[in-house]
Design an enzyme around this catalytic site. Sequence first.
Site, PDB file in Angstrom:
ATOM      1  N   ARG A 104      -2.612   1.581   1.316  1.00  0.00           N
ATOM      2  CA  ARG A 104      -3.686   1.592   0.309  1.00  0.00           C
ATOM      3  C   ARG A 104      -3.520   0.316  -0.502  1.00  0.00           C
ATOM      4  O   ARG A 104      -2.493   0.098  -1.141  1.00  0.00           O
ATOM      5  CB  ARG A 104      -3.584   2.820  -0.596  1.00  0.00           C
ATOM      6  CG  ARG A 104      -4.486   2.710  -1.802  1.00  0.00           C
ATOM      7  CD  ARG A 104      -4.639   4.002  -2.560  1.00  0.00           C
ATOM      8  NE  ARG A 104      -5.532   4.903  -1.857  1.00  0.00           N
ATOM      9  CZ  ARG A 104      -6.116   5.955  -2.424  1.00  0.00           C
ATOM     10  NH1 ARG A 104      -5.887   6.241  -3.691  1.00  0.00           N
ATOM     11  NH2 ARG A 104      -6.917   6.736  -1.726  1.00  0.00           N
ATOM     12  N   HIS A 131     -13.009   3.229   2.867  1.00  0.00           N
ATOM     13  CA  HIS A 131     -12.109   4.381   2.704  1.00  0.00           C
ATOM     14  C   HIS A 131     -12.367   5.346   3.867  1.00  0.00           C
ATOM     15  O   HIS A 131     -12.889   6.451   3.670  1.00  0.00           O
ATOM     16  CB  HIS A 131     -12.367   5.048   1.348  1.00  0.00           C
ATOM     17  CG  HIS A 131     -11.316   6.022   0.925  1.00  0.00           C
ATOM     18  ND1 HIS A 131     -10.140   6.223   1.624  1.00  0.00           N
ATOM     19  CD2 HIS A 131     -11.266   6.876  -0.140  1.00  0.00           C
ATOM     20  CE1 HIS A 131      -9.419   7.142   1.012  1.00  0.00           C
ATOM     21  NE2 HIS A 131     -10.068   7.557  -0.051  1.00  0.00           N
ATOM     22  N   GLN A 134     -11.273   9.229   4.031  1.00  0.00           N
ATOM     23  CA  GLN A 134     -12.067  10.173   3.240  1.00  0.00           C
ATOM     24  C   GLN A 134     -13.272  10.658   4.039  1.00  0.00           C
ATOM     25  O   GLN A 134     -13.666  11.819   3.953  1.00  0.00           O
ATOM     26  CB  GLN A 134     -12.533   9.504   1.939  1.00  0.00           C
ATOM     27  CG  GLN A 134     -13.315  10.423   1.038  1.00  0.00           C
ATOM     28  CD  GLN A 134     -12.471  11.553   0.465  1.00  0.00           C
ATOM     29  OE1 GLN A 134     -11.404  11.303  -0.104  1.00  0.00           O
ATOM     30  NE2 GLN A 134     -12.916  12.792   0.608  1.00  0.00           N
ATOM     31  N   ASP A 219     -19.429   8.877  -6.237  1.00  0.00           N
ATOM     32  CA  ASP A 219     -18.055   8.449  -6.521  1.00  0.00           C
ATOM     33  C   ASP A 219     -18.060   7.816  -7.917  1.00  0.00           C
ATOM     34  O   ASP A 219     -19.126   7.597  -8.504  1.00  0.00           O
ATOM     35  CB  ASP A 219     -17.621   7.436  -5.437  1.00  0.00           C
ATOM     36  CG  ASP A 219     -16.158   7.024  -5.533  1.00  0.00           C
ATOM     37  OD1 ASP A 219     -15.389   7.695  -6.251  1.00  0.00           O
ATOM     38  OD2 ASP A 219     -15.786   6.019  -4.891  1.00  0.00           O
ATOM     39  N   ARG A 287      -8.694  16.576   3.607  1.00  0.00           N
ATOM     40  CA  ARG A 287      -7.953  15.326   3.809  1.00  0.00           C
ATOM     41  C   ARG A 287      -6.697  15.628   4.630  1.00  0.00           C
ATOM     42  O   ARG A 287      -6.332  14.889   5.532  1.00  0.00           O
ATOM     43  CB  ARG A 287      -7.549  14.701   2.454  1.00  0.00           C
ATOM     44  CG  ARG A 287      -8.702  14.190   1.610  1.00  0.00           C
ATOM     45  CD  ARG A 287      -9.370  12.982   2.243  1.00  0.00           C
ATOM     46  NE  ARG A 287      -8.447  11.885   2.484  1.00  0.00           N
ATOM     47  CZ  ARG A 287      -8.046  10.998   1.565  1.00  0.00           C
ATOM     48  NH1 ARG A 287      -8.542  11.045   0.349  1.00  0.00           N
ATOM     49  NH2 ARG A 287      -7.186  10.022   1.858  1.00  0.00           N
TER      50      ARG A 287
HETATM   51  N1  NVA Z   1     -14.009   4.164  -5.148  1.00  0.00           N
HETATM   52  C1  NVA Z   1     -12.799   4.776  -5.631  1.00  0.00           C
HETATM   53  C2  NVA Z   1     -12.296   5.798  -4.677  1.00  0.00           C
HETATM   54  C3  NVA Z   1     -11.065   6.539  -5.123  1.00  0.00           C
HETATM   55  C4  NVA Z   1     -10.566   7.517  -4.111  1.00  0.00           C
HETATM   56  C5  NVA Z   1     -11.756   3.698  -5.865  1.00  0.00           C
HETATM   57  O1  NVA Z   1     -11.646   2.785  -5.030  1.00  0.00           O
HETATM   58  O2  NVA Z   1     -11.072   3.747  -6.881  1.00  0.00           O
HETATM   59  N1   CP Z   2     -10.052  10.669  -2.707  1.00  0.00           N
HETATM   60  C1   CP Z   2      -8.885  10.027  -2.771  1.00  0.00           C
HETATM   61  O1   CP Z   2      -8.583   9.137  -1.963  1.00  0.00           O
HETATM   62  O2   CP Z   2      -8.074  10.460  -3.770  1.00  0.00           O
HETATM   63  P1   CP Z   2      -6.720   9.794  -4.274  1.00  0.00           P
HETATM   64  O3   CP Z   2      -7.073   8.486  -4.926  1.00  0.00           O
HETATM   65  O4   CP Z   2      -6.151  10.799  -5.240  1.00  0.00           O
HETATM   66  O5   CP Z   2      -5.818   9.575  -3.098  1.00  0.00           O
END
Ligand code: NVA
Ligand code: CP
Length: 302
Positions: A104, A131, A134, A219, A287
């Site tokens: 990540r 992502h 997800q 989101d 997930r």
């Molecule tokens: N768009 C959000 C998703 C978090 C799971 C981010 O990148 O912070």
């Molecule tokens: N939806 C998601 O990826 O959540 P986290 O940021 O908690 O991993």
Amino acid sequence: MTVRHFLTLNDLTPAELQQIMQRGIELKKMRKAGEIFEPLSNQTLAMIFEKSSTRTRISFEAGMTQLGGHALFLSSNDTQLGRGEPIEDSARVISSMVDGIMIRTFGHDIVETFAKHATVPVINALTDDFHPCQLLADMQTFQEHRGSIQGKTVTWVGDGNNMCNSYINAAVQYDFNLRIACPEGYDPNMDLVNLHKGRVEIVRNAFDAAENSDLIATDVWASMGQEEEQKLRERAFADYQVTAQIMQKANPDALFMHCLPAHRGEEVSAEVIDAKDSVVWDEAENRLHAQKALLEFLMSKI
Ligand code: NVA
Ligand code: CP
């Protein structure tokens, strides 16, 4: 055998994505029945986190345990990556000791470089651009609640961010139509939108975009790394909160999804996220199941 990576949904064929979805549904049933299934015994997944996480970390870590393997949490701050060791070198070294790598991070180029130099599967667990993990969970959740998403209409409301770009890929890979309601200046990757004209469309008005939709997804307005833009974004997205009025424009059995974490009163009203057509808790739980299917697909040597 060539190593397969999962950096975007496009790394798998539509048939493979369907196979993983069915397997996710099956693995969920097996777990609920208390069945032990350990195809990844003795295997290690290195998990590199340059951004925060609740769901992603827990689902990958618990998933590896349940599959008989082990997950190694690596915060970039505590490894040499955080002190500037080249990604290429890190990828070579880490993949010489583990069986899979999950990352990540910020730039999508980082996971691409990692994958290029890794000798084990690399999984994108969120970049600034995509992502995909997800979406595995979202697609499984839709299937479980409403059957096939093929030919359905999905509406994305809010920021044209990493989740939105992955919804564009999903529209193609799972064969549905996507309407994106985002304010000007917050568009998703327009190369992707233009590539899939006809299937993917930008509709500025959220009410129009929601009309006869089968799934409304949203989101946060400010993603990780954009915290300083919070106030500016609150103004830009004021007309893009998913409310009960927006849900009423959609089909009567339309579902609501959000990858979480959510901000009630910003991108979604409390009324919508806590309503019965909101499947956010199943979406979060999936997930675990969907990624176990992915890990089995990429890492199982049997
Ligand atoms: N768009 C959000 C998703 C978090 C799971 C981010 O990148 O912070
Ligand atoms: N939806 C998601 O990826 O959540 P986290 O940021 O908690 O991993």
